[in-house]
Design an enzyme around this catalytic site. Structure first.
Site, PDB file in Angstrom:
ATOM      1  CE1 TYR A 137      -3.814  -1.485   5.889  1.00 23.00           C
ATOM      2  CE2 TYR A 137      -3.019   0.645   5.093  1.00 23.00           C
ATOM      3  CZ  TYR A 137      -3.551  -0.607   4.847  1.00 23.00           C
ATOM      4  OH  TYR A 137      -3.811  -0.972   3.550  1.00 23.00           O
TER       5      TYR A 137
ATOM      6  CD  GLU B 268      -2.125   5.426   4.498  1.00 20.76           C
ATOM      7  OE1 GLU B 268      -1.558   5.737   5.557  1.00 20.76           O
ATOM      8  OE2 GLU B 268      -2.807   6.229   3.836  1.00 20.76           O
TER       9      GLU B 268
ATOM     10  CB  THR C 106      -0.919   0.028   1.246  1.00 24.24           C
ATOM     11  OG1 THR C 106      -1.450   1.344   1.423  1.00 24.24           O
ATOM     12  CG2 THR C 106      -0.151  -0.320   2.520  1.00 24.24           C
TER      13      THR C 106
ATOM     14  CE  LYS D  37      -2.172  -4.102   3.778  1.00 24.61           C
ATOM     15  NZ  LYS D  37      -2.480  -5.266   2.920  1.00 24.61           N
TER      16      LYS D  37
HETATM   17  P1  GDP Z   1      -6.505   6.168   3.938  1.00 25.29           P
HETATM   18  O1  GDP Z   1      -5.786   7.064   2.998  1.00 25.29           O
HETATM   19  O2  GDP Z   1      -6.196   4.728   3.718  1.00 25.29           O
HETATM   20  O3  GDP Z   1      -6.376   6.557   5.353  1.00 25.29           O
HETATM   21  O4  GDP Z   1      -8.071   6.269   3.500  1.00 25.29           O
HETATM   22  P2  GDP Z   1      -9.323   6.989   4.208  1.00 25.29           P
HETATM   23  O5  GDP Z   1     -10.381   7.082   3.151  1.00 25.29           O
HETATM   24  O6  GDP Z   1      -9.683   6.330   5.480  1.00 25.29           O
HETATM   25  O7  GDP Z   1      -8.778   8.455   4.562  1.00 25.29           O
HETATM   26  C1  GDP Z   1      -8.320   9.335   3.555  1.00 25.29           C
HETATM   27  C2  GDP Z   1      -8.061  10.689   4.159  1.00 25.29           C
HETATM   28  O8  GDP Z   1      -9.298  11.280   4.549  1.00 25.29           O
HETATM   29  C3  GDP Z   1      -7.203  10.670   5.437  1.00 25.29           C
HETATM   30  O9  GDP Z   1      -6.291  11.753   5.352  1.00 25.29           O
HETATM   31  C4  GDP Z   1      -8.206  10.932   6.547  1.00 25.29           C
HETATM   32  O10 GDP Z   1      -7.636  11.565   7.691  1.00 25.29           O
HETATM   33  C5  GDP Z   1      -9.151  11.865   5.839  1.00 25.29           C
HETATM   34  N1  GDP Z   1     -10.482  11.971   6.440  1.00 25.29           N
HETATM   35  C6  GDP Z   1     -11.131  13.119   6.778  1.00 25.29           C
HETATM   36  N2  GDP Z   1     -12.325  12.840   7.333  1.00 25.29           N
HETATM   37  C7  GDP Z   1     -12.448  11.504   7.361  1.00 25.29           C
HETATM   38  C8  GDP Z   1     -13.473  10.616   7.826  1.00 25.29           C
HETATM   39  O11 GDP Z   1     -14.510  11.029   8.340  1.00 25.29           O
HETATM   40  N3  GDP Z   1     -13.248   9.278   7.673  1.00 25.29           N
HETATM   41  C9  GDP Z   1     -12.096   8.800   7.098  1.00 25.29           C
HETATM   42  N4  GDP Z   1     -11.935   7.479   6.951  1.00 25.29           N
HETATM   43  N5  GDP Z   1     -11.103   9.613   6.674  1.00 25.29           N
HETATM   44  C10 GDP Z   1     -11.271  10.940   6.796  1.00 25.29           C
END
Ligand code: GDP
Length: 329
Positions: free
Chosen positions: A156, A130, A128, A160
């Site tokens: 995470y 990440e 990933t 990974k």
């Molecule tokens: P990630 O890139 O694998 O962490 O995928 P996510 O979809 O969970 O998050 C993408 C980005 O959106 C990260 O920078 C989060 O901090 C931001 N984010 C902002 N608000 C939210 C929320 O309500 N839920 C999630 N999951 N992410 C959020």
């Protein structure tokens, strides 16, 4: 079909598991899926949607069950898509994340070896973006590629990275066909509601239907390189058809903030100013954030001939249309 290829997929109940199952079935594979637990709530849904899949009960933390799963499925290809896959959840459950997302990869590689499939089964590990972390010092302007420095910023990402390196180690130590796909964020209508893209498109559809009037999010400035999951699982399959095992980045090559995603999603229902519909809550912010992700998938395009059908506006449209239709039902 006596000579059909056999594929074993872990994480078959997840987003990528669904897309990959469809793709492999279309290609004539016999598909086996690992499913966890005696009473997995997703079991019926998987059976309904993919009646042709053979489900095998096993757990990535249980070595014996994995050996039995390999023996039962006799796979030509193994796709390890199972993981604790949510970054926010991994901060609250770091040990569980290490056991499943990290050490689970080792357990599966060992199962393939112990069951005598090391020279037959080709292995795909879901690595990933990440693992990169998005910090200033390791961020190339052209985007992260297969040679970029890793600096994971969450339990995470750290787990990974273990999975990534143990896969490469088994390739080098035991001459296994073990490939890794370093996939940047990939989304679609199958995405879980805990991820920000689907959380937004689901809320937009509810606001459009009049059953919600806002969505609560965390930080809106982080930037991600978002693509369509259907395009990315095709890349996974291509990696296992290549003549040698390798590591490949899959990415869209563009990066956008959550705000950009909000603007595109609300525009789909005719709303120009999304701000009145969005509230923020620190509960959705993370102890450490990945500021910006941008990937460079030139190698996959050149070596595998990988192509994407969707750009970000197309992806957002697909997701909003799907969620609006779901609300109408
Ligand atoms: P990630 O890139 O694998 O962490 O995928 P996510 O979809 O969970 O998050 C993408 C980005 O959106 C990260 O920078 C989060 O901090 C931001 N984010 C902002 N608000 C939210 C929320 O309500 N839920 C999630 N999951 N992410 C959020």
């Amino acid at each position: 079909m006596a000579d059909a290829k056999r594929a074993l997929i872990t994480g078959i109940t997840g987003q990528d598991g669904g897309h990959l199952t469809e793709l492999l079935h279309e290609k004539g594979y016999e598909v086996f899926g690992l499913i966890r637990g005696q009473r997995n709530a997703r079991r019926e849904a998987v059976i309904d949607e993919f009646p042709y899949v053979t489900l095998i009960e096993a757990d990535l933390t249980d070595q014996t069950s994995l050996i039995q799963a390999v023996e039962a499925s006799q796979p030509d290809e193994v796709y390890n898509l199972a993981a604790v896959s949510h970054v926010g959840f991994s901060f609250r459950n770091p040990q569980l994340t290490a056991d499943i997302t990290g050490k689970g990869v080792l357990n599966l590689l060992e199962a393939i070896r112990i069951a005598g499939f090391k020279d037959r089964a080709r292995f795909y590990q879901a690595s990933t973006s990440e693992m990169f972390g998005g910090l200033d010092y390791n961020r190339p302007g052209t985007g992260y590629n297969e040679d970029s420095l890793f600096h994971p910023r969450s339990p995470y990402g750290v787990a990974k990275l273990y999975g990534h390196w143990i896969t490469r180690n088994y390739r080098e130590s035991y001459d296994m066909f073990a490939a890794t796909g370093i996939l940047f964020n990939h989304e679609g209508p199958r995405r879980g509601l805990e991820f920000v893209t689907r959380k937004i498109t689901d809320a937009v559809a509810r606001i459009d239907a009049g059953t919600a009037d806002h969505v609560v999010l965390g930080d809106l400035w982080p930037k991600r390189d978002w693509g369509y999951a259907g395009d990315y699982v095709r890349g996974m399959w291509q990696m296992l058809q290549h003549d040698e095992p390798d590591d490949f980045v899959l990415a869209s090559g563009a990066t956008h903030s959550i705000e950009d995603f909000l603007a595109l999603a609300f525009a789909e229902i005719g709303v120009d100013d999304w701000r009145p519909y969005v509230k923020q809550d620190p509960a959705f912010m993370r102890p450490a954030e990945v500021d910006i992700l941008l990937g460079d998938s030139a190698k996959a395009e050149r070596v595998l001939g990988w192509k994407r059908d969707y750009d970000l506006p197309g992806l957002v449209r697909l997701m909003v249309e799907h969620d609006v239709a779901l609300q109408k039902r």
